[in-house]
Design a protein around this motif. Structure first.
Motif, PDB file in Angstrom:
ATOM      1  N   HIS A 113      -0.868   3.087 -15.476  1.00 35.67           N
ATOM      2  CA  HIS A 113       0.328   2.355 -15.556  1.00 35.67           C
ATOM      3  C   HIS A 113       0.557   1.278 -16.177  1.00 35.67           C
ATOM      4  O   HIS A 113      -0.256  -0.055 -16.272  1.00 35.67           O
TER       5      HIS A 113
ATOM      6  N   SER B 259       2.717   4.551  -9.274  1.00 34.10           N
ATOM      7  CA  SER B 259       3.179   3.503 -10.028  1.00 34.10           C
ATOM      8  C   SER B 259       4.032   2.226  -9.265  1.00 34.10           C
ATOM      9  O   SER B 259       3.741   1.087  -9.943  1.00 34.10           O
TER      10      SER B 259
ATOM     11  N   THR C   8      -4.493  -0.255 -15.931  1.00 33.52           N
ATOM     12  CA  THR C   8      -3.410  -1.047 -16.146  1.00 33.52           C
ATOM     13  C   THR C   8      -3.642  -1.971 -17.269  1.00 33.52           C
ATOM     14  O   THR C   8      -4.790  -2.180 -17.879  1.00 33.52           O
TER      15      THR C   8
END
Length: 745
Positions: A304, A339, A349
């Protein structure tokens, strides 16, 4: 209407009863907050968050909005905020007031409370009366219980409590609302927790290592030692750990082993791994998907960041919502849902996404941050965290570990001296590697050569052109483009390609070139690469010879990590040169360069000297006024001034802008131009299109972007985003401009 409703009808023409929404949201919020002992206050705040919808005016507005497709547009937050304030939740009432528009500051909060008792009193009290008749829990006999530790809490700890409770409430609100509008739709979920993934990881790791191109490495024994120490350290108590190991020590696999085993030892739910650059995120996520056995049918790893998702964080959900089901398949649906709130056992991330979410104020951005509680947070390449934001970052990490059940692992080949800064003073330093000095000695694979006289770009190009394999790293994109051009001109025909990497190339172009470089090196074919600093962290390159323009010690050591990475040579060679008339170094590095020059260089210590590095960091933090810069944000946090904190906490400095380039074959260029036309026709629907276009964006300074606009090479699209002429995009170097002083990495 005899009944009160929270939302308009879904696709099956079913209205959403307000009582169901309040109780459903409350149950979810309490479950989330149970992880850090705040279930009662989260339950109550969620129970009252939409009480204002009980007024006659709001209910009539919902009927009209449902009929016309518009928005209700009537405040419904004051009633719940007033109830929370009157039932012992004080500053936490801001959670209710901000559940759509974002956490307010105290002035805004107090003004809204005054309105709820003054000229806005009638609809507030009407709503409370009507809702309490069907949900009597909104008028409890006793105030909800706070976590026991709050009585002696510092203002910064209270700030974090408000943020995490807000996250619980807004996530629960979104989920309950989504369930109403997604009636009958099965949401794909993962069945794993972090602790349950250990056996899968071990099997996957063995398979991954057995398939490496080039076979075993001479330093595999040392890498195994790093791995074993990580496994041993994982059973230790929760807190803040450091994994200090040279580049090429397989820190990603070692830190994953630590995180999964530590999660099992302490009953933690997930691992959140954050890295500074998207290029590393791509690399780490690919490795982790392979070793953890991630598949569409069995999702485990959520990647993400802005390259794969672009949050629409400008506003909260609407009371009318959308009635159409998404047209995505199950894998895409899982990625989208996960997400939004990081409901996955392993999240990869960027540090930008992680910390800007934590210190944001908007509901969509903050939905996910409650997942940091009872988690292992792995921060890879921590030397890349911005100095100006270190104080709030370290302060936040300390609070997450001391009050909210998280463990933090800091990994780097050049560990910054964080324990010299105020937030970490008194915090135990838990080392994963028991003898870092010995490890660095065992993995010393390069010799450093500092050149005393200035080098011109032409001299360097002459030297590079005849090399078989070499990497040259300079400090600015303008320097990289010029040096690449000069080396290309001088490279003898048939000796191998000269490749270029910088953020002036769109992401998909960089990714393609990086793969080409890795393949050439592994096949032992000649290649020269000219790059900016973007290759210095986490990128798996292995050259026998690296040239590095003058830079601070940590950057030089990171560059050295691309030299003799797998230890196949007795010693690699790293040449540090002073590029003539190089003003870019001081612009990029500032005081860090001066601090480095005092301790490290010709006649001084080498960049891998731990004592010299510690002294360098101490001077660097002092010269850059790290404590003073951070205290500005910390003061706003103590005042619970959430808008001011969000405005000041920018991981990416604002002198850059994104540039979209129609890159690729003709059909792809046509597809990009069609998306641009759609964005211009309907800017409000741009979010998904922009997400798809991220791989075709490069980065420029705003000044350089303006030059492109002035010269007719670019045109505006939306906001600060501009569209670059595909014919003005160089196939090797990306966006090029003459007489340009661009200095983004």
């Amino acid at each position: 209407m005899d009944e009160l409703f929270a939302h308009s009808p879904n696709a099956d023409s079913v209205w959403h009863p307000l009582a169901d929404h309040l109780r459903g949201t409350a149950g979810r919020a309490a479950g989330f907050a149970e992880e850090f002992g705040a279930a009662e206050i989260a339950r109550y705040l969620a129970m009252v968050h939409d009480v204002g919808k009980g007024s006659c005016l709001w209910q009539e507005g919902l009927k009209t909005a449902s009929r016309t497709g518009g928005r209700v547009g009537i405040d419904h937050k004051r009633a719940g905020a007033r109830l929370a304030s009157e039932h012992g939740l004080a500053d936490l009432a801001a959670v209710v007031l901000g559940h759509h528009g974002g956490l307010p500051n105290k002035e805004k909060f107090r003004a809204e409370l005054r309105l709820s008792r003054g000229k806005g009193r009638a609809p507030v009290e009407e709503a409370i009366k009507r809702v309490s008749a069907i949900v009597p829990e909104i008028l409890p006999a006793h105030p909800p219980r706070w976590p026991a530790w709050v009585e002696g809490a510092t203002p910064l700890e209270v700030d974090m409590l408000v943020r995490l409770v807000f996250s619980c409430v807004v996530d629960a609100d979104y989920l309950d609302t989504s369930e109403h509008f997604s009636i009958g739709e099965q949401s794909p979920v993962t069945r794993w927790t972090a602790a349950e993934l250990i056996e899968r990881f071990e099997r996957g790791r063995r398979s991954y290592l057995s398939k490496r191109r080039g076979g075993p490495s001479p330093i595999d024994q040392v890498r195994q030692r790093v791995y074993d120490e990580a496994v041993t350290a994982a059973v230790g108590e929760q807190g803040i750990y450091r994994l200090s190991a040279p580049t090429g020590a397989a820190k990603t696999l070692a830190s994953t082993a630590f995180a999964l085993r530590h999660a099992r030892a302490h009953g933690l739910q997930r691992v959140v791994m954050a890295v500074p650059f998207i290029s590393i995120t791509d690399q780490n996520a690919a490795v982790l998907r392979e070793v953890l056995g991630h598949s569409d049918a069995d999702p485990v790893v959520l990647e993400h960041h802005s390259g794969v998702d672009l949050d629409d964080e400008s506003k909260g959900h609407d009371d009318t919502e959308r009635k159409k089901k998404p047209k995505t398949g199950a894998p895409a649906r899982w990625r989208q849902l996960a997400s939004e709130n990081w409901d996955a056992p392993f999240v990869v991330t960027t540090t930008v996404r992680l910390f800007e979410s934590l210190f944001d104020r908007r509901p969509a951005a903050m939905r996910r941050v409650h997942r940091l509680t009872k988690s292992v947070i792995v921060l890879d390449e921590v030397q890349a965290l911005p100095d100006r934001l270190l104080i709030p970052i370290l302060s936040g990490l300390r609070t997450l570990t001391e009050r909210f059940g998280a463990t933090v692992l800091l990994t780097s080949a050049t560990q910054p001296a964080f324990w010299q800064l105020s937030p970490f003073r008194g915090v135990p330093m838990r080392e994963v590697i028991t003898d870092p000095e010995r490890l660095y000695a065992d993995l010393r694979r390069v010799d450093y050569e500092y050149r005393s006289r200035a080098t011109t770009a032409e001299m360097l190009a002459d030297e590079l052109a005849g090399k078989n394999q070499a990497l040259a790293i300079v400090n600015t994109t303008a320097q990289a483009q010029e040096l690449h051009r000069l080396v290309q001109e001088r490279r003898p025909a048939g000796l191998g390609p000269v490749l270029h990497l910088s953020t002036r190339m769109v992401a998909v172009h960089r990714k393609k070139v990086l793969k080409e470089i890795i393949d050439l090196i592994k096949d032992q074919k000649p290649t020269l690469v000219v790059s900016t600093q973007l290759v210095e962290a986490g990128v798996d390159l292995d050259f026998p010879l690296v040239y590095r323009a003058k830079a601070p010690a940590d950057s030089v050591q990171q560059a050295a990590g691309r030299c003799n990475r797998n230890g196949r040579l007795a010693r690699g060679r790293v040449v540090i040169f002073d590029l003539e008339d190089d003003t870019g170094a001081s612009r990029v590095y500032g005081a860090a360069l001066a601090a480095s020059d005092a301790y490290i260089g010709a006649g001084l210590a080498m960049p891998d000297d731990s004592a010299a590095l510690a002294a360098y960091y101490k001077d660097r933090y002092s010269l850059e006024n790290v404590e003073g810069l951070g205290e500005v944000i910390e003061r706003s946090r103590r005042r619970l001034d959430f808008p001011d904190v969000a405005a000041r906490f920018n991981m990416v400095e604002e002198f850059t802008t994104s540039v979209l380039v129609p890159y690729g074959p003709e059909e792809k260029q046509a597809e990009i131009m069609d998306a641009v036309a759609q964005i211009r026709r309907c800017p409000r629907a741009a979010g998904g299109l922009l997400r798809d276009l991220r791989p075709y964006m490069a980065t420029l300074t705003k000044r350089t972007a303006d030059q492109g606009l002035d010269r007719g090479l670019a045109e505006p699209v939306i906001g600060d985003l501009i569209l670059w002429d595909a014919d003005a995009y160089d196939a090797d170097r990306g966006i090029t401009l003459e007489d340009d002083e661009m200095y983004v990495f």
